[in-house]
Write an enzyme that holds these catalytic residues in place. Structure first.
Site, mmCIF file in Angstrom:
data_model
loop_
_atom_site.group_PDB
_atom_site.id
_atom_site.type_symbol
_atom_site.label_atom_id
_atom_site.label_comp_id
_atom_site.label_asym_id
_atom_site.label_seq_id
_atom_site.Cartn_x
_atom_site.Cartn_y
_atom_site.Cartn_z
ATOM 1 N N GLU A 78 0.819 -1.215 0.000
ATOM 2 C CA GLU A 78 0.000 0.000 0.000
ATOM 3 C C GLU A 78 0.848 1.258 0.000
ATOM 4 O OE1 GLU A 78 -2.986 0.294 -0.688
ATOM 5 O OE2 GLU A 78 -3.467 -1.843 -0.647
ATOM 6 N N ASP A 102 -9.605 6.344 -2.744
ATOM 7 C CA ASP A 102 -8.405 6.740 -3.483
ATOM 8 C C ASP A 102 -8.829 7.383 -4.805
ATOM 9 O OD1 ASP A 102 -9.355 4.589 -4.916
ATOM 10 O OD2 ASP A 102 -7.352 3.875 -5.452
ATOM 11 N N GLY A 135 10.544 7.705 -5.856
ATOM 12 C CA GLY A 135 9.975 9.018 -5.567
ATOM 13 C C GLY A 135 9.238 9.099 -4.242
ATOM 14 N N CYS A 151 -25.352 4.468 -14.524
ATOM 15 C CA CYS A 151 -24.321 5.505 -14.385
ATOM 16 C C CYS A 151 -24.883 6.843 -14.867
ATOM 17 C CB CYS A 151 -23.072 5.145 -15.186
ATOM 18 S SG CYS A 151 -21.766 6.396 -15.105
ATOM 19 N N TYR A 194 -6.725 6.587 3.807
ATOM 20 C CA TYR A 194 -6.819 5.582 2.754
ATOM 21 C C TYR A 194 -6.084 4.300 3.155
ATOM 22 C CZ TYR A 194 -5.474 2.553 -0.871
ATOM 23 O OH TYR A 194 -5.244 1.395 -1.539
#
Length: 367
Positions: free
Chosen positions: A45, A146, A89, A216, A128
């Site tokens: 994660e 997320d 990073g 949707c 999260y």
DNA sequence: AATTCGGGGTC
DNA sequence: GACCCAGAATT
């Protein structure tokens, strides 16, 4: 399932069922999905925060092999963790990962906590990641929110509230929790994220094969790509780095970056940052340059420097590299670390410095 | 509430 | 170029 304010139970149950069925048929085979060990799930994660699966995959393998237990990670030196993280990073993730491993050893008897609040208290774990670890490893009923979830929910319900605001975060978190299958929170969370990553993608989603297209709202209004709405526009600032590749024989000098800035605790060549682009002549007149070589000595600067443009999300760094050969290292400020170039591989460096070193080694072939 | 922190893939 | 990625911490 209790009645929420945003959607009715029946609809929530229906949507979750569709997502989970879609997930069973379309999910990718990923190594961190084959374990219930909270430590391995945690590693995956953190590695995947703001990072695509393809980019983080090898790092997951590296970390599980080099640090197979929380204790082994806690016992490592931070330099070792950062070196393994090199190239990925957001290095605070690696520093916080290491610090959290120490917390688990000292505060939780070496056992990964199984209570949401305790998980959330660990460094580098926000809402999260706490929901993800909690639901995947312990089936705790907390919905993940997320980038994928923002996109799926904003389209499905046609919500134009910007996702990068306090209001938006609360709205989508509440909605995600109402949608959550309380009996299977882990699989539900995996399903909605995978659905966003593979089906409800940011650009040109193939809605013709979407199992949720019937309900949707964005699709019915032909406004799928209008969601999610964001307000923030990160402005890019420019910085000017002047690196000195100071060499004496086979030795060179390194600086460890400290302070709250980019690449904290990584190593680099001696650096002079300036407000604007300087020529080599201008650089040699700066106070910083004079201090580095304040003891005089015999130096010679090669005017043919290498210039690299390094582009990040929020920065553009223009970096000039100059080779400086010296005859006696006593002329250099003591704050720099003197190393044999053969030992460079031991130090965590940024992609910018890495790119320079690649270029330099190419040049040496012809030197 | 806004800013900072990396790097790479995609269109 | 602009956008985005299994976000968190700091200001």
């Amino acid at each position: 399932m209790k009645t929420g304010d945003l959607i009715i139970d029946r609809e929530a149950f229906f949507i979750s069922h569709i997502l989970i069925r879609w997930y069973d048929q379309n999910k990718r085979d990923l190594p961190w999905r084959e374990t219930k060990d909270p430590y391995f799930i945690w590693l995956s994660e953190v590695i995947l925060q703001q990072t695509r699966v393809a980019q983080g995959y090898d790092y997951y393998t590296r970390f599980t092999e080099s640090f197979p237990t929380v204790a082994s990670l806690a016992e490592a030196h931070e330099d070792e963790v950062l070196k393994l993280w090199q190239g990925l990073g957001y290095y605070s993730r690696a520093r916080n990962l290491h610090a959290a491993a120490k917390m688990i050893v000292s505060d939780f008897d070496g056992v990964f906590p199984s209570i949401y609040k305790d998980i959330l208290s660990l460094k580098g774990i926000g809402e999260y990641t706490a929901a993800a670890i909690g639901s995947f490893a312990f089936e705790l009923p907390h919905a993940v929110v997320d980038g994928n979830v923002f996109r799926v929910l904003s389209r499905l319900f046609g919500i134009a509230t910007p996702i990068d605001t306090t209001q938006g975060k609360k709205l989508f978190t509440d909605l995600a929790n109402e949608l959550l299958d309380q009996k299977h929170p882990g699989e539900h969370n995996q399903a909605i994220m995978e659905f966003g990553a593979l089906q409800c993608v940011p650009v040109s989603p193939n809605c013709s094969i979407c199992p949720l297209s019937d309900i949707c709202l964005a699709y019915s209004q032909n406004k799928v790509t209008a969601y999610p709405v964001k307000q923030g526009k990160t402005k890019v600032k420019e910085r000017y780095f002047n690196y000195l590749d100071i060499r004496i024989g086979s030795f060179m000098f390194l600086n460890k970056r400290t302070g709250n800035d980019i690449w904290k605790n990584l190593y680099e060549l001696p650096l002079i940052e300036t407000e604007e682009k300087l020529t080599l002549d201008q650089l040699q007149e700066t106070e910083a340059f004079l201090q580095i070589f304040e003891k005089g000595g015999n130096i010679s600067i090669h005017p043919m420097g290498i210039t690299l443009k390094h582009v990040l999300s929020h920065r553009i760094i223009y970096a000039n590299f100059y080779t400086v050969t010296i005859t006696e290292d006593a002329a250099i400020q003591e704050r720099f670390l003197k190393i044999d170039q053969a030992d460079l591989f031991n130090f965590a460096i940024s992609r910018l410095v890495d790119r320079y070193l690649e270029r330099r080694s190419e040049g040496d072939l012809f030197a």
